[in-house]
Design an enzyme around this catalytic site. Structure first.
Site, short mmCIF file in Angstrom:
data_model
loop_
_atom_site.label_atom_id
_atom_site.label_comp_id
_atom_site.label_asym_id
_atom_site.label_seq_id
_atom_site.Cartn_x
_atom_site.Cartn_y
_atom_site.Cartn_z
NE ARG C 146 -3.07 -0.15 3.01
CZ ARG C 146 -4.29 -0.47 2.61
NH1 ARG C 146 -5.03 0.41 1.99
NH2 ARG C 146 -4.77 -1.67 2.85
CB THR C 147 3.54 2.42 2.27
OG1 THR C 147 2.71 2.26 3.42
CG2 THR C 147 4.40 3.66 2.44
CE LYS C 176 26.03 -11.52 -2.83
NZ LYS C 176 26.19 -10.84 -4.13
NE ARG C 197 6.81 -0.41 6.00
CZ ARG C 197 5.61 0.10 6.29
NH1 ARG C 197 5.20 1.15 5.63
NH2 ARG C 197 4.86 -0.41 7.22
CG HIS C 225 4.32 5.21 8.35
ND1 HIS C 225 4.86 5.67 7.16
CD2 HIS C 225 3.31 4.38 7.98
CE1 HIS C 225 4.20 5.14 6.15
NE2 HIS C 225 3.27 4.37 6.61
#
Lengths: 400, 400, 400
Positions: C146-147, C176, C197, C225
């Site tokens: 959604r974001t 890695k 994110r 957020h």
């Protein structure tokens, strides 16, 4: 190709058995765009209006065309043949990018010239529209976010568009047993160029043999990663200002790293190059490359003294010790990874004009306090990958 | 819609209880773009400037609007009603693409005409800008790289843009228990058209009932895959040159393959069609389709002799035996998959004008040596999927 | 910045130890584009033509520049310093979007003004070209479809382009062992802005400290957020028409939901706000926020009576009870989730002008029959996320 817009056209059909020669302006022929990506000798494009033959608008090999044409059911109506001799640009015919070995010194120089021009384009806020209307498919059978983003950024910086498959191995019809060749034949119908990463050595060559559009190898397993090799050489030239006569220290995992192997190969094309190999015993450079360098007259030596090598070299090329190669022997891995670290002491030993390079990602084989030194070139090196890929996309899609 | 820019506008508000009729040029009303994607009878667009009502700018159903308007809290300030009668194009009203059954013969012809025009656009290097400024969301609840790339290529070839969710099932808020309807309501706020692949039959219909923007079903589980059905019929017309009077052999897994079922359905819309079913006993065509064909007057017969069928047909439509349907019974699978192979012998039996089709991916049910024959139409068929999807996107977003 | 195209330029090199001041037109200096994204006080851009220094064309901090300049190996040839005083727009200096706390009331108003303008752009079919030529990298270390779609839609609605990594944690070189800082240094070479994110609190701040291009925090684990917080406040203003003097009921999981915590924080910037906390005992609002509100003079109270709160509030902000927070105690989860449901009864209690909000996804804490009520604002709220993100991208990339 653009200068003269007249082509002699070879028209054939089932009805007319003797071919007619005619002159057509380029625009007269419909399927002009996709074909020229792989010129077939002097034959520049093929245009067939039949619903049967070549509707996909692509043809990879002249032989393939000929085979069709001599068969029953030929419905090709027009076949362009360029009247003019090949231009200067055509001297460096580039159809696909499959392996470092395909490039000679002149072609490298030509690519680097285009790449330098890309540095200006990338800084221009309006963005280039050189590849507007072109679609690149990134067909990644194993993930490599860095390489994928670099290619996709390159395409978009030039105004092109991208179709992405981040995990083709798991998701695509490959999972149902489709051959790579079939996948390529489908994907080439949706795009103008394919950038492929695969887990099998030789996969890129197979894809290019099938595709009627250009294919770029973005790494095929233990095989090749030619755009990395090109950006490495380009970086040396940009940072040091020359390639002839340079001294390069290759450090770290020289047995498993395909980047150092490809780099050694490409450096052999320049004069008076000296290569130092500095690596833990378990991951030494293999004999094939050493023998190849010797056969080409490239001087090389192995050394266990990183400080001494650093003091002599123009380039210290560090690499990551790859843990996954050591299996159960964590002890050997730990021993190997700690052995040659590029840190402030190495910097002090290095000359003012020399640079540190690394293909990234790095762990702690270069300490973080090196990053601030102007001689730390590895992030500029990553950025150069963008310019090299922009250059290759441009040359493959619209020519020199 | 574009010819006349005058609409009669029905203005209402809580304050003014008796509606006023006025004339406004189209541009006067702000939210013009998104609404017309689903015209509501003659009502062409609805524009509300209130912050409360319809801020998303979308409304799927006239009834829904009416319900709102008669409720307390009506804040809609303007409601456009088109004065003119529906145009010729509106004869083929297309709001969503959900199932093969929604298309009649005339609409198929109209779509095929648009698709033919797309073949030229796709070859034009500058690229079309028909869908410039439009955003397509590919909402894939199960992966299907081939179908996804085909839709995304179609959108980009027309100048449109794409939002991709390659694995919506695993990643999205669906994992947290969100309903499909809620996801659709969110995604429609970010895009202009939704292409959805889902694992549940009927999911596309539910999505379309919710969405105020067009929805295309890119396959919903064992249900429908209408764009595949359309491209199959389009391919037959392009390859054979006609649909009335054709003879089609459907070969392979006829029990589980939704493509052959949809194709049989669509072929029933044409005259004098003859269908042959050639399949291993365990995966025979089911009775519902046979009964449907009989009811429509389509002749069909079952045959165990692929060579004889191949010699009679205009189209040999081969399909993959789907291993996953056999569960533990690998023996039955192995028996079934080897039974009907299209190879050089079958080609020899086929007529010169006939073609081999396959929805892909193929395993070995068509041998690789068939690929070079001009009658091998399956890769052109895959490419036709691009044209069909370009056509549908264009019609759904900007009309005929 | 655009009004006057003359800058005073400060030229230095290793050879010339005393700096010279000269006037150059802006275009004279090559690397103009990327730098201004993070203006350094009055210093507006830095341009170095050396192959060594700043080839990436980015510099995050003036201190960083200074450090370089005073070191050996300075090769910077030109350093622009803007002659003019800061413009009004520069009053709201925005370099990155990291946390809700960085915004004051005036800057929120300024952003909301830009967002309102975006509502018109989004409706315009031609699409805006404000961000044409700009590339956004969505670097998602944990999935949030959604974001991600919201940001990517925002970028594309403004004519910009996107590089996507849907699952950076699993795929990238992070696997890695590469540090976040190294990844950022590479990705900033391929793009003009990074939307990240991450699963770790504080990751966005670390990324912004490293990057020479703007970074937007799209959620970092249990941390912040901020774009969700902004869109919530924006929605209240758009729906209720004011922020001063509003009454807001925060309902549901107030202990774990970062959205309600951030919202409470931002509401403290407005006058005469009253907040009601309505939550099951196990997920009550924590003391830190309560104390913060008290310290800012914001009135708040806890209540167990949703109906009464609903009748008083301008906004009922419902949230999902997060099952994953309850571990083995499914009984507690079931008790908590059923306790406060927004349904038709709650709607009846609410005032005509009040609205229901929810950050989505919702399960059954708002019944589906509420959706049809004009006061159900949650899908408009999701859409507002698009406008807020369009506004932030525009301001960060090309200024106010």
């Amino acid at each position: 190709m653009a200068a003269s817009s007249l082509f002699s056209s070879y028209s054939m059909s089932m009805e007319v058995s003797s071919p007619k020669i005619a002159q057509y302006p380029v625009d007269y022929l419909g399927c002009h765009r996709r074909i020229p990506s792989k010129p077939l000798g002097y034959l520049n494009s093929i245009c067939c209006t039949s619903s049967r033959f070549l509707r996909n608008g692509k043809l990879s090999k002249w032989e393939k065309a000929e085979r069709f044409l001599h068969k029953a059911g030929i419905r090709c109506q027009a076949l362009e043949i360029e009247a003019a001799p090949p231009s200067v640009g055509q001297k460096f015919q580039l159809d696909d990018v499959i392996e470092a070995q395909q490039f000679d010194r002149d072609m490298l120089n030509a690519i680097f010239d285009v790449a330098k021009g890309m540095e200006n384009i990338e800084r221009n806020s309006a963005g280039s529209q050189v590849l507007k209307g072109y679609l690149m498919a990134t067909l990644f059978y194993e993930p490599s976010t860095r390489t994928r983003l670099s290619f996709e950024s390159a395409m978009k910086r030039l105004g092109g568009e991208v179709l992405t498959t981040e995990n083709a191995r798991e998701f695509s019809s490959a999972a149902k047993g489709e051959t790579l060749e079939d996948t390529i034949r489908t994907v080439e119908g949706y795009s103008d160029i394919i950038v492929m990463r695969h887990f099998e050595s030789g996969a890129a060559k197979r894809a290019a043999a099938t595709a009627g559009i250009p294919v770029i190898n973005a790494g095929d397993g233990p095989g090749q990663h030619p755009t990395q090799a090109l950006l490495d050489v380009y970086t040396i030239e940009r940072e040091v200002g020359k390639l002839d006569g340079i001294k390069v220290g290759l450090v770290g995992d020289l047995a498993n790293g395909r980047t150092v192997r490809s780099l050694a190969y490409l450096l052999s094309k320049y004069k008076d190059v000296k290569i130092y190999f500095v690596s833990p015993e378990v991951v030494k450079m293999k004999d094939d490359i050493k023998e190849f360098l010797t056969s080409k007259g490239v001087k090389w030596e192995e050394s266990a003294d990183l400080m001494e090598v650093a003091s002599k070299c123009d380039v210290v090329y560090q690499t990551r010790i790859q843990k996954e190669r050591f299996g159960e022997r964590i002890d050997l891995y730990e021993e190997a990874r700690g052995k040659y670290i590029v840190n402030q002491n190495v910097l002090k030993a290095m000359q003012k004009h020399a640079v540190v390079m690394h293909p990234l990602p790095r762990l702690d084989e270069i300490t973080v306090d090196v990053d601030g030194d102007p001689r730390a070139a590895y992030f500029r090196q990553a950025k150069n990958g963008l310019y090299i890929r922009m250059a290759l996309l441009k040359v493959l899609l619209v020519g020199w």
